[in-house]
Design a protein around this motif. Structure first.
Motif, PDB file in Angstrom:
ATOM      1  N   THR A 151       0.730  -1.389   0.107  1.00 17.81           N
ATOM      2  CA  THR A 151      -0.282  -0.331  -0.248  1.00 17.81           C
ATOM      3  C   THR A 151       1.172   1.271   0.382  1.00 17.81           C
ATOM      4  OG1 THR A 151      -1.767  -1.430   1.192  1.00 17.81           O
ATOM      5  CG2 THR A 151      -1.720   1.346   1.611  1.00 17.81           C
ATOM      6  N   ALA A 152       0.214   1.994  -0.236  1.00 12.58           N
ATOM      7  CA  ALA A 152       1.325   3.871  -0.169  1.00 12.58           C
ATOM      8  C   ALA A 152       1.438   4.307   0.495  1.00 12.58           C
ATOM      9  CB  ALA A 152       0.757   4.688  -1.633  1.00 12.58           C
ATOM     10  N   SER A 153       2.478   4.386   1.094  1.00 13.37           N
ATOM     11  CA  SER A 153       3.429   4.673   2.364  1.00 13.37           C
ATOM     12  C   SER A 153       3.659   6.023   2.339  1.00 13.37           C
ATOM     13  CB  SER A 153       4.372   3.451   2.672  1.00 13.37           C
ATOM     14  OG  SER A 153       4.982   4.028   2.425  1.00 13.37           O
ATOM     15  N   GLN A 154       4.515   6.747   1.351  1.00 12.65           N
ATOM     16  CA  GLN A 154       5.319   8.553   1.938  1.00 12.65           C
ATOM     17  C   GLN A 154       4.817   8.557  -0.017  1.00 12.65           C
ATOM     18  OE1 GLN A 154       8.816   8.187   3.272  1.00 12.65           O
ATOM     19  NE2 GLN A 154       8.894   7.770   4.152  1.00 12.65           N
ATOM     20  N   TRP A 155       4.657   9.885  -0.033  1.00 13.34           N
ATOM     21  CA  TRP A 155       4.917  10.625  -1.264  1.00 13.34           C
ATOM     22  C   TRP A 155       5.140  12.126  -1.103  1.00 13.34           C
ATOM     23  CZ3 TRP A 155       0.249  15.455  -2.422  1.00 13.34           C
ATOM     24  CH2 TRP A 155       0.709  14.923  -3.485  1.00 13.34           C
ATOM     25  N   ARG A 156       6.458  11.666  -2.226  1.00 17.36           N
ATOM     26  CA  ARG A 156       7.192  13.206  -2.291  1.00 17.36           C
ATOM     27  C   ARG A 156       6.172  13.985  -2.775  1.00 17.36           C
ATOM     28  NH1 ARG A 156      10.740   9.596  -0.581  1.00 17.36           N
ATOM     29  NH2 ARG A 156      12.668  10.348   0.773  1.00 17.36           N
ATOM     30  N   PRO A 157       5.134  15.047  -2.542  1.00 16.41           N
ATOM     31  CA  PRO A 157       4.379  16.285  -3.308  1.00 16.41           C
ATOM     32  C   PRO A 157       5.755  17.577  -4.820  1.00 16.41           C
ATOM     33  CG  PRO A 157       4.532  16.882  -1.076  1.00 16.41           C
ATOM     34  CD  PRO A 157       5.697  15.465  -1.325  1.00 16.41           C
ATOM     35  N   SER A 158       6.638  17.427  -4.398  1.00 16.58           N
ATOM     36  CA  SER A 158       7.469  18.301  -5.125  1.00 16.58           C
ATOM     37  C   SER A 158       8.950  17.717  -5.438  1.00 16.58           C
ATOM     38  CB  SER A 158       7.925  19.703  -4.367  1.00 16.58           C
ATOM     39  OG  SER A 158       8.552  20.541  -5.135  1.00 16.58           O
ATOM     40  N   ALA A 159       9.684  17.481  -6.670  1.00 20.14           N
ATOM     41  CA  ALA A 159      11.209  16.970  -7.043  1.00 20.14           C
ATOM     42  C   ALA A 159      12.036  18.294  -6.530  1.00 20.14           C
ATOM     43  CB  ALA A 159      10.260  16.472  -8.516  1.00 20.14           C
ATOM     44  N   ASP A 160      11.017  19.338  -6.039  1.00 16.92           N
ATOM     45  CA  ASP A 160      12.396  20.325  -5.895  1.00 16.92           C
ATOM     46  C   ASP A 160      12.431  20.556  -4.344  1.00 16.92           C
ATOM     47  OD1 ASP A 160      12.440  21.660  -8.972  1.00 16.92           O
ATOM     48  OD2 ASP A 160      10.851  22.957  -8.648  1.00 16.92           O
ATOM     49  N   GLN A 161      11.673  19.690  -4.204  1.00 16.50           N
ATOM     50  CA  GLN A 161      11.910  19.848  -2.651  1.00 16.50           C
ATOM     51  C   GLN A 161      12.130  18.067  -2.187  1.00 16.50           C
ATOM     52  OE1 GLN A 161       9.167  21.802  -3.413  1.00 16.50           O
ATOM     53  NE2 GLN A 161      10.932  23.697  -3.619  1.00 16.50           N
ATOM     54  N   PRO A 162      13.064  17.122  -2.670  1.00 21.11           N
ATOM     55  CA  PRO A 162      12.703  16.095  -2.469  1.00 21.11           C
ATOM     56  C   PRO A 162      12.946  15.493  -0.562  1.00 21.11           C
ATOM     57  CG  PRO A 162      14.962  16.415  -3.079  1.00 21.11           C
ATOM     58  CD  PRO A 162      13.738  17.471  -3.529  1.00 21.11           C
ATOM     59  N   ARG A 163      13.286  16.090   0.392  1.00 21.59           N
ATOM     60  CA  ARG A 163      13.258  15.859   1.892  1.00 21.59           C
ATOM     61  C   ARG A 163      12.520  15.948   2.089  1.00 21.59           C
ATOM     62  NH1 ARG A 163      17.795  17.093   4.800  1.00 21.59           N
ATOM     63  NH2 ARG A 163      17.103  16.899   6.740  1.00 21.59           N
ATOM     64  N   VAL A 164      11.250  17.005   1.462  1.00 23.41           N
ATOM     65  CA  VAL A 164       9.389  16.915   1.907  1.00 23.41           C
ATOM     66  C   VAL A 164       8.921  15.569   1.836  1.00 23.41           C
ATOM     67  CG1 VAL A 164       7.607  18.000   2.072  1.00 23.41           C
ATOM     68  CG2 VAL A 164       9.917  19.537   1.852  1.00 23.41           C
ATOM     69  N   ILE A 165       7.771  14.756   2.721  1.00 21.24           N
ATOM     70  CA  ILE A 165       7.524  13.699   2.613  1.00 21.24           C
ATOM     71  C   ILE A 165       6.069  13.635   3.347  1.00 21.24           C
ATOM     72  CG2 ILE A 165       9.243  12.390   2.000  1.00 21.24           C
ATOM     73  CD1 ILE A 165       8.942  10.857   4.752  1.00 21.24           C
ATOM     74  N   LEU A 166       5.396  12.912   2.939  1.00 21.64           N
ATOM     75  CA  LEU A 166       4.005  13.336   3.637  1.00 21.64           C
ATOM     76  C   LEU A 166       4.304  11.155   3.811  1.00 21.64           C
ATOM     77  CD1 LEU A 166       3.169  15.844   1.801  1.00 21.64           C
ATOM     78  CD2 LEU A 166       1.321  15.127   1.755  1.00 21.64           C
ATOM     79  N   ASP A 167       3.250  11.029   5.109  1.00 19.97           N
ATOM     80  CA  ASP A 167       3.857   9.816   5.626  1.00 19.97           C
ATOM     81  C   ASP A 167       2.446   9.479   6.398  1.00 19.97           C
ATOM     82  OD1 ASP A 167       4.320   7.033   7.007  1.00 19.97           O
ATOM     83  OD2 ASP A 167       6.247   7.742   6.692  1.00 19.97           O
ATOM     84  N   PRO A 168       1.538   9.048   6.482  1.00 20.55           N
ATOM     85  CA  PRO A 168       0.315   8.904   7.458  1.00 20.55           C
ATOM     86  C   PRO A 168       1.200   8.569   8.911  1.00 20.55           C
ATOM     87  CG  PRO A 168       0.386   7.136   5.495  1.00 20.55           C
ATOM     88  CD  PRO A 168       1.103   7.915   5.449  1.00 20.55           C
ATOM     89  N   ALA A 169       1.754   7.319   9.169  1.00 16.40           N
ATOM     90  CA  ALA A 169       2.510   7.343  10.050  1.00 16.40           C
ATOM     91  C   ALA A 169       3.216   8.099  10.671  1.00 16.40           C
ATOM     92  CB  ALA A 169       3.320   5.623   9.983  1.00 16.40           C
ATOM     93  N   ARG A 170       3.669   9.079  10.447  1.00  6.71           N
ATOM     94  CA  ARG A 170       4.042  10.185  11.275  1.00  6.71           C
ATOM     95  C   ARG A 170       3.097  12.036  10.960  1.00  6.71           C
ATOM     96  NH1 ARG A 170      10.091  10.156   8.495  1.00  6.71           N
ATOM     97  NH2 ARG A 170      10.856  10.945  10.256  1.00  6.71           N
TER      98      ARG A 170
END
Length: 228
Positions: A151-170
């Protein structure tokens, strides 16, 4: 809004927040997830509470992929046919958010193209399926899947800011600096409070300078999009 017991590990995004992250109108998200005079395309993963609709992280990823399909000109009718077929074959209400669909689902694409005759869908799957591979690779580049559940677990919404993620467990799925877990909003606010002194904020929060820079850039980017 759903209470804490409903959203632990699932993430929660009010429609307005989802619209900001996905860079699309709230009305379109509501139509796809909740219906707007017609049946919704997706199945809501969170019950509405206090009169407010919200998306789970899984719904967010589904809307992201649905948006990519629409960007290729594939009709909602074809998407409905595809997702219904995938739900039956894969045994899940949310096939757009599982790895199997995006790695082993070519047959579903082809069958849907044959059933609907959708020209754009036929173009994607015609010949060696090169266009389909481009679409799928583009999607998988920003989305990570759990190794055990698929199942999808993380999403990086912008390639220009690769450190930024969305993770439902965090942090309930809010945008964070992936390396430290600090919400991007917190780092961006700290940078404003310190008059734009990146080095000072990095020292105060004990994070790399690029964590501060990318968090601030990301917050500026999504809020600018929202205002536009």
């Amino acid at each position: 809004m759903p209470d804490g017991s409903n959203i632990i590990g699932r993430g929660v995004y009010p429609v307005a927040t989802a619209a900001k992250l996905l860079r699309m109108p709230s009305a379109r998200i509501r139509s796809w997830v909740y219906g707007n005079g017609s049946s919704p395309v997706l199945i809501s993963d969170l019950p509405p509470e206090d009169g407010q609709d919200a998306l789970s992280f899984i719904n967010l990823i589904e809307v992201l992929f649905l948006s990519e399909l629409r960007g290729y000109g594939i009709s909602l009718q074809s998407i409905r046919a595809m997702i219904e077929k995938a739900r039956k074959l894969m045994g899940t209400e949310h096939p757009f958010a599982i790895r199997q669909f995006h790695t082993d689902g070519k047959a579903i694409w082809i069958e849907t193209a044959e059933d609907t005759g959708d020209r754009r869908l036929v173009d994607l799957t015609d010949g060696n399926g090169a266009m389909l591979e481009v679409l799928e690779r583009s999607f998988r580049k920003s989305v990570s899947f759990d190794q055990l559940t698929g199942t999808a677990s993380q999403w990086r919404p912008s390639a220009d800011q690769p450190r930024v993620i969305l993770d439902p467990a965090r942090r309930f799925g809010r945008p964070i600096d992936g390396g430290t877990g600090i919400p991007t909003e917190v780092l961006a606010d700290a940078l404003r409070a310190e008059g734009g002194d990146v080095a000072r904020v990095a020292k105060l929060w004990e994070v790399p300078t690029d964590a501060v820079e990318q968090a601030a850039e990301f917050e500026l980017w999504i809020n600018r999009r929202m205002a536009a």
